[in-house]
Design an enzyme around this catalytic site. Sequence first.
Site, PDB file in Angstrom:
ATOM      1  CB  THR A 183      38.382  45.684  39.415  1.00  0.00           C
ATOM      2  OG1 THR A 183      38.874  44.357  39.349  1.00  0.00           O
ATOM      3  CG2 THR A 183      37.744  45.897  40.752  1.00  0.00           C
ATOM      4  CD  GLU A 269      40.660  32.681  37.342  1.00  0.00           C
ATOM      5  OE1 GLU A 269      39.575  32.744  36.744  1.00  0.00           O
ATOM      6  OE2 GLU A 269      41.759  32.792  36.776  1.00  0.00           O
TER       7      GLU A 269
END
Length: 396
Positions: A183, A269
């Site tokens: 990731t 985010e």
Amino acid sequence: MQKINGTIATPKGFAADGNHCGLKYKNHDIAWLYSMTPAQAAGVFTTNQVKAASVTYTKEILLAGKLQAVVVNSGNANACTGDEGLKNTKAMAEVTAKKLQIAPDLVAVASTGIIGKPLPMEKVTAGIESLQKQGIADNFAKAILTTDTFTKNVVYQTEIDGHCITMAACGKGSGMIHPNMATMLGFITCDANISSLTLQQLLSELTEVTFNQITVDGDTSTNDMVLLLANGAAGGHEIKTKTLAYQKLKELLKTVMEDLAKMIAKDGEGATKLIEVTTSGACDDLIARMISKSVVGSPLVKTAIFGKDPNWGRILCAIGYSGSPVNPEEVTITLGDQIVYANGLPTVFDMQKMTAALAEDVIKIFVTLQQGNGQGKAWGCDLTYDYVKINALYHT
């Protein structure tokens, strides 16, 4: 084991630097990590069939098991750029190798940013030339960021066979975090003496319970990469499997990776909260991890947490579609420190305490089954209005 302040260059024999070369409008966007001697190395990479040139290139050179440097750019993913993209990736490695006076096949390359745009190599080359062998290590952490809101550094020390071993990690990741192998971009340095084969076994095994257990938005990037370098600068005999030294190093690595994973999940985010889901009582650990990740990855659970809504029905729903066999009447759901569902029915809980708990920065959800001894955790974040804004305007 002790957590200390530091950077990716804190372990003995490492250095790092970062600078701005113009790939981004402002802020640092080019960096390197350097080991004074060739290091044993391991890596895990995206499982997306669409892979950036940096992933293709670095996977190939890592087959030899050694690295001495990593050069990283942000602001441009160099993905879906064809033969030119691969040529530019190799050029980044060659420029770095020449500046550091090492072999090009000891230089890994990582990129992150917008997909589909060729690298402006004049800027990249000038940026690499501006980096210093003994640079400012904090700038490395800054230069690898994209939509992240803070730098991510983790450093721990422990004693192994009479030697002080230091391990550090630095990463970036905010969106496109939903891996099947690696990731984000993640870099781990260590001054222990250990082979690349043993490192690879450790990294692959621990990725499953750390980096593979975080999710922000359900997307797997084209550029995901985690690299682990160990240069042996702390001294001592080679750490072998099935020894106490190996177990201590494994514990150290797991702690470092889990801390970094949680930092990335927290910095999703637009996120305002870190969500941690713990499942216990499953048939085995894999099922427990699958259930935890299903819950933390549910958009409906994420939005409920953002809205401070104790909507246990969404949690139960995510458990039900996790792909693991469960009996709803044998499931208990605890939100914070209050049980909200048990034995197939909702429970009565203190709403005032619940509202206060859901206002915290870290929200913990516990799922308890009655199937066995399997346990697993996953981490994610809430889904907010800002997530949509950031990604709707990302290309501009």
